[in-house]
Design a protein around this motif. Structure first.
Motif, PDB file in Angstrom:
ATOM      1  N   TRP A   1      -5.617  13.507   3.821  1.00 52.23           N
ATOM      2  CA  TRP A   1      -5.325  13.903   5.196  1.00 52.23           C
ATOM      3  C   TRP A   1      -4.920  12.731   6.088  1.00 52.23           C
ATOM      4  CZ3 TRP A   1      -5.499  19.023   6.698  1.00 52.23           C
ATOM      5  CH2 TRP A   1      -6.119  19.911   5.811  1.00 52.23           C
ATOM      6  N   HIS A   2      -5.239  11.503   5.650  1.00 51.52           N
ATOM      7  CA  HIS A   2      -4.983  10.352   6.528  1.00 51.52           C
ATOM      8  C   HIS A   2      -4.120   9.271   5.881  1.00 51.52           C
ATOM      9  CE1 HIS A   2      -7.658  11.900   9.621  1.00 51.52           C
ATOM     10  NE2 HIS A   2      -8.498  12.218   8.657  1.00 51.52           N
ATOM     11  N   GLU A   3      -4.096   9.204   4.581  1.00 46.76           N
ATOM     12  CA  GLU A   3      -3.228   8.336   3.781  1.00 46.76           C
ATOM     13  C   GLU A   3      -3.523   6.844   3.905  1.00 46.76           C
ATOM     14  OE1 GLU A   3       0.895   9.507   3.798  1.00 46.76           O
ATOM     15  OE2 GLU A   3       0.376  11.598   3.365  1.00 46.76           O
ATOM     16  N   ILE A   4      -3.977   6.400   5.054  1.00 49.02           N
ATOM     17  CA  ILE A   4      -4.288   4.974   5.207  1.00 49.02           C
ATOM     18  C   ILE A   4      -5.621   4.841   5.935  1.00 49.02           C
ATOM     19  CG2 ILE A   4      -3.603   2.785   6.296  1.00 49.02           C
ATOM     20  CD1 ILE A   4      -0.673   3.726   6.010  1.00 49.02           C
ATOM     21  N   ILE A   5      -6.480   3.967   5.402  1.00 51.28           N
ATOM     22  CA  ILE A   5      -7.712   3.624   6.114  1.00 51.28           C
ATOM     23  C   ILE A   5      -7.706   2.114   6.325  1.00 51.28           C
ATOM     24  CG2 ILE A   5     -10.232   3.596   6.062  1.00 51.28           C
ATOM     25  CD1 ILE A   5     -10.142   6.123   4.334  1.00 51.28           C
ATOM     26  N   ASN A   6      -7.623   1.709   7.589  1.00 57.62           N
ATOM     27  CA  ASN A   6      -7.703   0.294   7.936  1.00 57.62           C
ATOM     28  C   ASN A   6      -9.172  -0.048   8.085  1.00 57.62           C
ATOM     29  OD1 ASN A   6      -4.742  -0.402   8.526  1.00 57.62           O
ATOM     30  ND2 ASN A   6      -5.051   1.442   9.772  1.00 57.62           N
ATOM     31  N   ASP A   7      -9.652  -0.978   7.283  1.00 55.78           N
ATOM     32  CA  ASP A   7     -11.075  -1.268   7.289  1.00 55.78           C
ATOM     33  C   ASP A   7     -11.289  -2.779   7.309  1.00 55.78           C
ATOM     34  OD1 ASP A   7     -13.730  -0.639   7.336  1.00 55.78           O
ATOM     35  OD2 ASP A   7     -13.877  -0.073   5.219  1.00 55.78           O
ATOM     36  N   LYS A   8     -12.488  -3.156   7.713  1.00 55.11           N
ATOM     37  CA  LYS A   8     -12.876  -4.563   7.602  1.00 55.11           C
ATOM     38  C   LYS A   8     -14.211  -4.592   6.882  1.00 55.11           C
ATOM     39  CE  LYS A   8     -13.408  -8.933   9.849  1.00 55.11           C
ATOM     40  NZ  LYS A   8     -13.379  -9.742  11.045  1.00 55.11           N
ATOM     41  N   VAL A   9     -14.237  -5.250   5.732  1.00 58.57           N
ATOM     42  CA  VAL A   9     -15.449  -5.320   4.921  1.00 58.57           C
ATOM     43  C   VAL A   9     -15.755  -6.797   4.732  1.00 58.57           C
ATOM     44  CG1 VAL A   9     -16.613  -4.476   2.854  1.00 58.57           C
ATOM     45  CG2 VAL A   9     -14.577  -3.288   3.699  1.00 58.57           C
ATOM     46  N   GLU A  10     -16.917  -7.208   5.252  1.00 58.25           N
ATOM     47  CA  GLU A  10     -17.238  -8.634   5.293  1.00 58.25           C
ATOM     48  C   GLU A  10     -16.061  -9.326   6.011  1.00 58.25           C
ATOM     49  OE1 GLU A  10     -20.080 -10.161   3.618  1.00 58.25           O
ATOM     50  OE2 GLU A  10     -20.915  -8.221   3.104  1.00 58.25           O
ATOM     51  N   ASP A  11     -15.435 -10.293   5.363  1.00 61.03           N
ATOM     52  CA  ASP A  11     -14.305 -10.960   6.033  1.00 61.03           C
ATOM     53  C   ASP A  11     -12.959 -10.484   5.515  1.00 61.03           C
ATOM     54  OD1 ASP A  11     -14.508 -11.997   3.515  1.00 61.03           O
ATOM     55  OD2 ASP A  11     -14.070 -14.067   4.106  1.00 61.03           O
ATOM     56  N   VAL A  12     -12.958  -9.381   4.817  1.00 61.19           N
ATOM     57  CA  VAL A  12     -11.704  -8.879   4.223  1.00 61.19           C
ATOM     58  C   VAL A  12     -11.124  -7.767   5.101  1.00 61.19           C
ATOM     59  CG1 VAL A  12     -10.631  -7.843   2.206  1.00 61.19           C
ATOM     60  CG2 VAL A  12     -12.558  -9.429   1.920  1.00 61.19           C
ATOM     61  N   ASN A  13      -9.931  -7.999   5.577  1.00 62.28           N
ATOM     62  CA  ASN A  13      -9.216  -6.955   6.326  1.00 62.28           C
ATOM     63  C   ASN A  13      -8.360  -6.176   5.335  1.00 62.28           C
ATOM     64  OD1 ASN A  13      -9.822  -7.508   9.262  1.00 62.28           O
ATOM     65  ND2 ASN A  13      -9.152  -9.539   8.578  1.00 62.28           N
ATOM     66  N   ILE A  14      -8.822  -4.999   5.022  1.00 60.90           N
ATOM     67  CA  ILE A  14      -8.163  -4.216   3.967  1.00 60.90           C
ATOM     68  C   ILE A  14      -7.558  -2.938   4.547  1.00 60.90           C
ATOM     69  CG2 ILE A  14     -10.334  -3.047   3.340  1.00 60.90           C
ATOM     70  CD1 ILE A  14      -9.335  -2.900   0.456  1.00 60.90           C
ATOM     71  N   ALA A  15      -6.399  -2.591   4.006  1.00 57.18           N
ATOM     72  CA  ALA A  15      -5.850  -1.259   4.272  1.00 57.18           C
ATOM     73  C   ALA A  15      -5.854  -0.521   2.939  1.00 57.18           C
ATOM     74  CB  ALA A  15      -4.440  -1.347   4.824  1.00 57.18           C
ATOM     75  N   VAL A  16      -6.629   0.547   2.881  1.00 57.59           N
ATOM     76  CA  VAL A  16      -6.614   1.381   1.677  1.00 57.59           C
ATOM     77  C   VAL A  16      -5.475   2.372   1.863  1.00 57.59           C
ATOM     78  CG1 VAL A  16      -7.898   3.011   0.261  1.00 57.59           C
ATOM     79  CG2 VAL A  16      -9.078   1.085   1.340  1.00 57.59           C
ATOM     80  N   THR A  17      -4.408   2.172   1.087  1.00 59.63           N
ATOM     81  CA  THR A  17      -3.233   3.035   1.241  1.00 59.63           C
ATOM     82  C   THR A  17      -3.213   4.040   0.095  1.00 59.63           C
ATOM     83  OG1 THR A  17      -1.771   1.628  -0.088  1.00 59.63           O
ATOM     84  CG2 THR A  17      -1.956   1.108   2.256  1.00 59.63           C
ATOM     85  N   TYR A  18      -2.945   5.288   0.427  1.00 59.69           N
ATOM     86  CA  TYR A  18      -2.934   6.322  -0.614  1.00 59.69           C
ATOM     87  C   TYR A  18      -1.816   7.319  -0.317  1.00 59.69           C
ATOM     88  CZ  TYR A  18      -4.213  10.274  -3.521  1.00 59.69           C
ATOM     89  OH  TYR A  18      -4.167  11.292  -4.435  1.00 59.69           O
ATOM     90  N   CYS A  19      -1.008   7.592  -1.331  1.00 61.35           N
ATOM     91  CA  CYS A  19       0.054   8.582  -1.159  1.00 61.35           C
ATOM     92  C   CYS A  19      -0.293   9.826  -1.969  1.00 61.35           C
ATOM     93  CB  CYS A  19       1.402   8.012  -1.615  1.00 61.35           C
ATOM     94  SG  CYS A  19       2.722   9.246  -1.490  1.00 61.35           S
ATOM     95  N   PRO A  20      -0.546  10.943  -1.304  1.00 60.13           N
ATOM     96  CA  PRO A  20      -0.903  12.158  -2.049  1.00 60.13           C
ATOM     97  C   PRO A  20       0.227  12.675  -2.941  1.00 60.13           C
ATOM     98  CG  PRO A  20      -1.414  12.390   0.295  1.00 60.13           C
ATOM     99  CD  PRO A  20      -0.608  11.143   0.137  1.00 60.13           C
ATOM    100  N   LEU A  21       1.467  12.341  -2.593  1.00 62.90           N
ATOM    101  CA  LEU A  21       2.589  12.881  -3.363  1.00 62.90           C
ATOM    102  C   LEU A  21       2.846  12.111  -4.654  1.00 62.90           C
ATOM    103  CD1 LEU A  21       5.123  13.828  -0.548  1.00 62.90           C
ATOM    104  CD2 LEU A  21       3.294  15.185  -1.567  1.00 62.90           C
ATOM    105  N   THR A  22       2.481  10.820  -4.683  1.00 62.79           N
ATOM    106  CA  THR A  22       2.638  10.044  -5.912  1.00 62.79           C
ATOM    107  C   THR A  22       1.279   9.735  -6.543  1.00 62.79           C
ATOM    108  OG1 THR A  22       2.728   8.030  -4.570  1.00 62.79           O
ATOM    109  CG2 THR A  22       4.828   8.965  -5.276  1.00 62.79           C
ATOM    110  N   GLY A  23       0.210  10.066  -5.837  1.00 61.59           N
ATOM    111  CA  GLY A  23      -1.139   9.855  -6.359  1.00 61.59           C
ATOM    112  C   GLY A  23      -1.511   8.392  -6.498  1.00 61.59           C
ATOM    113  N   THR A  24      -0.884   7.532  -5.704  1.00 62.24           N
ATOM    114  CA  THR A  24      -1.084   6.089  -5.837  1.00 62.24           C
ATOM    115  C   THR A  24      -1.980   5.553  -4.729  1.00 62.24           C
ATOM    116  OG1 THR A  24       1.065   5.939  -4.727  1.00 62.24           O
ATOM    117  CG2 THR A  24       1.022   5.506  -7.096  1.00 62.24           C
ATOM    118  N   GLY A  25      -3.042   4.864  -5.134  1.00 66.51           N
ATOM    119  CA  GLY A  25      -3.939   4.234  -4.164  1.00 66.51           C
ATOM    120  C   GLY A  25      -3.951   2.736  -4.385  1.00 66.51           C
ATOM    121  N   ILE A  26      -3.572   1.971  -3.347  1.00 65.63           N
ATOM    122  CA  ILE A  26      -3.461   0.518  -3.485  1.00 65.63           C
ATOM    123  C   ILE A  26      -4.126  -0.137  -2.280  1.00 65.63           C
ATOM    124  CG2 ILE A  26      -1.884  -1.409  -3.911  1.00 65.63           C
ATOM    125  CD1 ILE A  26       0.319   0.612  -4.553  1.00 65.63           C
TER     126      ILE A  26
END
Lengths: 330, 362
Positions: free
Chosen positions: B99-124
């Motif tokens: 439903w959101h495809e991208i989650i911008n997060d900060k974990v410890e000192d890591v600024n991560i974007a969890v990107t996910y495409c439902p149409l290709t099923g790819t999470g990077i």
């Protein structure tokens, strides 16, 4: 009267070409209102009927089935300028045509920023041949049946300013030949002859766009619409006013892409239409037709109509009997 | 009548007037400018408007996390993207990402974007720090080869998720630094990391996270919503595979190639020694460079029933976890470099990397 005519016509055109800069997704109910607008009432042989109208379809209600989400940052506005013509060839045969100019805007407001995409172009057209059952007028009954093609005059491959092809819901045309079928019944009420009960049924059987996004097959779902309404004519001052109340049931089947059913398309809607018409002159009527959804159940999640409004100027020309009502108000 | 004809004559030219708009992987920051001269690194005629529009699918930024006991929107077989840094263990479920495809997060000192495409099923996992500036990513509403095009909110450049580079805008040609995620089932992830937290369904958006919004898309092989550049029928379109991307080529490891035990595959790909480890029954595959960074070439054996440990090297008997970290042995604390790799539907890799090869096909 001529001045008023010019003002109304100019206003209708401006509304579509230069839309209000309002805040501005996709669904099967946001398109151009073609099938719901085709079909005049019967008129005498030799009568030419015309109507120029502005139609605003405002979609800002995100629905999941029959549940509305608390989510109003997406809007889609379809504004159409509709030119409807009808010519009665004989007492029992008439031809109607409908042409459209379409302005569609999609706006997303997110994090206090707003992004819009707008398309403007000629929409598709409909031509319909109608059979009017003769000999019923004396009983205050009118029955018509009609059918005709929806002709894909409008572009379906518009791109944004970066050259990116926009999706089907933002295209003015569908690039498919469709079949429209239409039936109309009305009856004067015996207790009050100025009042008329009417029913209308419209079917749209859609063809396939075989060039969708270049190489795909896309078919909008077929639709069935049923209108039930009652209208009256009232003399207020020296003006004839035509109030009416109608209900519209619309069932849209799911779209198909490459012959597979597309999720989040299709659904059922019931709208209430409290309309009013004013006689500007004996042959000219100004119609104002708001439409408010009272029930809807969409397939999956869709942006659904929040309200719709149409304003139109109707006129009849020629030697035939002039109708004082039209299908908007009934 | 004459007036109407005049109006029609004015309208027609206007009507045809068209439209108007308003564990980290190595980084290669080589910038390549558009070879096509239209401002895009990819053929713009193959970029499509997905329908919802820019930000029409709202990315999440720093959402709340909860402990597993306090929610009910996932079942054991639902997929999650897992991330571990320090003592922080987080799960980003597909059910939210659909439903959101991208989650911008900060974990410890890591600024991560969890990107996910439902149409290709790819999470990077993407590093949100680009050229020293931390940005957040949003969903552009555009698709290339049916795959997500995120945009960065700092510069407003468009990126290709599966190419992992900027394809349009000021940062064009910049490659994104990827961050290792492990995609697996919720059940397996919990078995690996019982202390995990998970994205709260209270995201601020009114959504039914228990419902998959794309109907039969995951299972209907012929059901593609947008055109792709290259169709390849060697595998079913929606078969989930693991791809190791090196330069502009990819090596494919179908999940089905991994049995019901942890399995280790070691190969030399374009001069690089790669170890791929996975378990078909537990639904995960991940991959790393076999060289721990000092020129030593390690060879690995699978380890069973000791999650998150999945392999041990023959040379020094270090135990390595699913994120490629030595958790015991003389190299404890050493991190294997994450290969640029991720899971996805077969058709999408065939579209992006047409000269790809498939493990086991030779």
């Amino acid at each position: 009267m001529g001045k008023l005519f010019h003002i109304i016509i100019t206003a209708l055109i401006c509304l579509v070409i230069f839309p209000a800069a309002g805040s501005a997704q996709t669904c099967c109910s946001g398109g151009v209102p073609l099938s719901g607008n085709i079909g005049f009432l019967g008129a005498g042989p030799g009568t030419l009927q015309l109507e120029l109208s502005y139609d605003l379809n405002y979609l800002a209600t995100l629905k999941n089935g029959s549940e509305s989400y608390d989510d109003e940052y997406r809007k889609r506005i379809t504004q159409s300028l509709l030119l409807k013509t009808g010519y009665s060839i004989t007492r029992w045969l008439a031809v109607d045509a409908l042409f459209s100019l379409v302005n569609q805007r999609r706006t997303i407001s997110f994090n206090e920023q707003s992004n819009s995409v707008r398309t403007l172009g000629a929409g598709d057209a409909v031509i319909m041949v109608k059979y009017i059952f003769p000999g019923l007028n004396a009983g205050g009954v009118e029955i018509q049946l009609g059918a005709g093609p929806k002709i894909p005059l409008g572009p379906s491959d518009l791109t944004d300013d970066r050259g990116i092809t926009l999706n089907a819901d933002l295209q003015p045309g569908s690039n498919s030949w469709d079949l429209i079928t239409w039936g109309y019944f009305s009856r004067q009420l015996k207790a009050r002859p100025s009042s008329v009960f009417s029913a209308r049924i419209v079917g749209r059987f859609n063809g396939t766009n075989r060039e969708y996004l270049g190489s795909q097959n896309y078919r909008f779902g077929n639709t069935l619409q049923v209108y039930l309404g009652i209208g009256d004519q009232l003399l207020i001052g020296n003006r004839i006013i035509i109030p009416s109340l109608s209900f519209r049931y619309r069932h849209a089947w799911a779209d198909k892409i490459n012959d597979l059913q597309l999720d989040n398309t299709g659904g059922r809607w019931i709208n209430i239409i409290p309309a009013v018409g004013w006689h500007i002159s004996q042959s000219m009527i100004f119609n104002l037709v708001p439409e408010i959804p009272i029930y809807s159940k969409v397939e999956g999640i869709q942006l659904a109509p929040t309200f719709r409004i149409q304003a139109g100027l109707y006129m009849s020309l020629g030697t035939g009997k002039k109708n004082q009502l039209n299908q908007y108000t009934l | 009548m004459r007036q109407i004809i005049i109006i029609g004559a004015i309208l027609l030219p206007l009507a045809f007037g068209g439209c108007e708009m308003d564990s980290r992987e190595f980084s290669d920051l080589t910038v390549t400018k558009s070879p096509l001269g239209d401002g895009w690194l990819i053929p713009v005629q193959e970029v499509f408007d997905g329908g919802p529009g820019k930000d029409g699918i709202p990315a999440l930024t720093e959402p709340k996390f909860i402990v597993p006991a306090s929610f009910d929107y996932l079942v054991d077989e639902d997929l999650v993207l897992g991330f571990v840094v320090g003592d922080e263990v987080r799960a980003y479920p597909h059910a939210i990402l659909d439903w959101h495809e991208i989650i911008n997060d900060k974990v410890e000192d890591v600024n991560i974007a969890v990107t996910y495409c439902p149409l290709t099923g790819t999470g990077i996992g993407w590093n949100r720090e680009i050229n020293g500036t931390v940005t957040t990513f949003g969903v552009s509403g555009l698709l290339y080869n049916s795959n997500l095009i995120p945009y960065d909110r700092e510069i407003d450049s468009n990126w290709s998720q599966m190419r992992m580079d900027c394809v349009e805008g000021e940062l064009q040609g910049t490659k994104i630094e990827t961050i290792a995620l492990v995609e697996t089932t919720w059940k397996t992830w919990q078995a690996m990391y019982p202390s995990t937290t998970i994205v709260s369904p209270k995201t601020g958006y009114d959504r039914d996270y228990g419902r998959y919004p794309y109907g039969g898309y995951k299972i209907l092989d012929d059901y593609l919503l947008f055109p792709v550049a290259n169709e390849d029928d060697r595998l079913p379109n929606k078969e989930r595979v693991h791809a190791v991307v090196l330069s502009s080529n990819a090596r494919i490891y179908p999940l089905s190639a991994f049995g019901e035990q942890v399995t280790v595959i070691q190969e030399k790909l374009r001069g690089n020694d790669i170890v791929v480890v996975g378990n078909g029954a537990d639904n995960f595959v991940t991959s790393y460079f076999s060289d721990p960074g000092d020129g030593t070439l390690l060879t690995f054996a699978p380890v069973q029933d000791q999650y998150p440990v999945v392999m041990m090297d023959h040379e020094e008997c270090n135990n390595w976890d699913v994120f490629g970290r030595a958790v015991s042995g003389p190299r404890k604390g050493t991190q294997l470099r994450h290969a640029r790799s991720f899971m996805g539907y077969w058709f999408s890799f065939a579209a992006f990397y047409p000269s790809l090869t498939i493990y086991g096909e030779e």
